[in-house]
Structure formats: structure tokens, C-alpha cells
Write a protein that holds these residues in place. Sequence first.
Motif, mmCIF file in Angstrom:
data_model
loop_
_atom_site.group_PDB
_atom_site.id
_atom_site.type_symbol
_atom_site.label_atom_id
_atom_site.label_comp_id
_atom_site.label_asym_id
_atom_site.label_seq_id
_atom_site.Cartn_x
_atom_site.Cartn_y
_atom_site.Cartn_z
ATOM 1 N N ALA A 1 75.314 19.230 81.778
ATOM 2 C CA ALA A 1 74.220 18.923 82.710
ATOM 3 C C ALA A 1 74.744 18.142 83.912
ATOM 4 O O ALA A 1 74.353 18.410 85.057
ATOM 5 N N ARG A 2 75.629 17.194 83.676
ATOM 6 C CA ARG A 2 76.208 16.410 84.778
ATOM 7 C C ARG A 2 77.061 17.288 85.692
ATOM 8 O O ARG A 2 77.032 17.133 86.910
ATOM 9 N N ARG B 1 76.667 20.473 86.172
ATOM 10 C CA ARG B 1 75.722 21.324 86.921
ATOM 11 C C ARG B 1 75.077 20.552 88.066
ATOM 12 O O ARG B 1 74.956 21.053 89.178
ATOM 13 N N ARG B 2 74.662 19.301 87.796
ATOM 14 C CA ARG B 2 74.058 18.466 88.845
ATOM 15 C C ARG B 2 75.048 18.192 89.964
ATOM 16 O O ARG B 2 74.694 18.239 91.149
ATOM 17 N N ALA B 3 76.292 17.890 89.614
ATOM 18 C CA ALA B 3 77.313 17.604 90.624
ATOM 19 C C ALA B 3 77.563 18.828 91.488
ATOM 20 O O ALA B 3 77.718 18.712 92.705
ATOM 21 N N ARG B 4 77.579 19.993 90.877
ATOM 22 C CA ARG B 4 77.783 21.228 91.651
ATOM 23 C C ARG B 4 76.597 21.496 92.576
ATOM 24 O O ARG B 4 76.786 21.936 93.703
ATOM 25 N N SER B 5 75.393 21.235 92.079
ATOM 26 C CA SER B 5 74.193 21.443 92.906
ATOM 27 C C SER B 5 74.189 20.494 94.091
ATOM 28 O O SER B 5 73.822 20.874 95.207
ATOM 29 N N ALA B 6 74.593 19.251 93.864
ATOM 30 C CA ALA B 6 74.621 18.257 94.946
ATOM 31 C C ALA B 6 75.688 18.592 95.980
ATOM 32 O O ALA B 6 75.522 18.303 97.165
#
Length: 89
Positions: free
Chosen positions: A77-78, A80-85
Motif C-alpha cells: 500500500a505504501r 502504491r501511494r508513493a507511486r501515485s504521489a
Amino acid sequence: MSAEYVLVEIAGWTGALLILAGYALLTMGRLNGQSAVYQAMNVVGAAGFIVNGWYHGAIPSVALNVIWMMIGAVALARIRRARSAATPA
């Protein structure tokens, strides 16, 4: 030997192979501990161990692998969030 038993054993051996392969690849520098592939290997591998351990009544192993799977899921999840940001909108 029932089909159920065979599937449970396949799940357990697949889990073992995924976790060992992930660790080997990490140790050889082929994967990074923060890579989605490494974390996915841990999550799926732990799931296989959970199925196998539950079937065989190995509750301590099940508990360990539930925690192992949750750690991997949080890491995914982290990632994925880092990639989205990092992706421009």
C-alpha cells in the motif's frame, strides 16, 4: 489422498517457494525490499502458508504468517501511494 489435501499442499509449497525465492533475490541484490514484486511474493507466499497451516492445525505458523502477510500488504500500500504521489496529475 483427497483433492483438497493436494491443493492445500500445493498452496503450502508454492508459499514456501515464493518466500524463499523472494529472500534469495533480495539477498543477491536482484530485488529491493521496497519493490512491489518482493512484497507481493511475501504476501502471496504467506497466504499459501496460512492455508496449509490452518488445514494442518499449525496455529502458531498461521498467526506468524497472518502478521507476515499484513506487513507485506502495508508495504504494498505504501509503495502504491508513493507511486501515485510521484505521478503527475
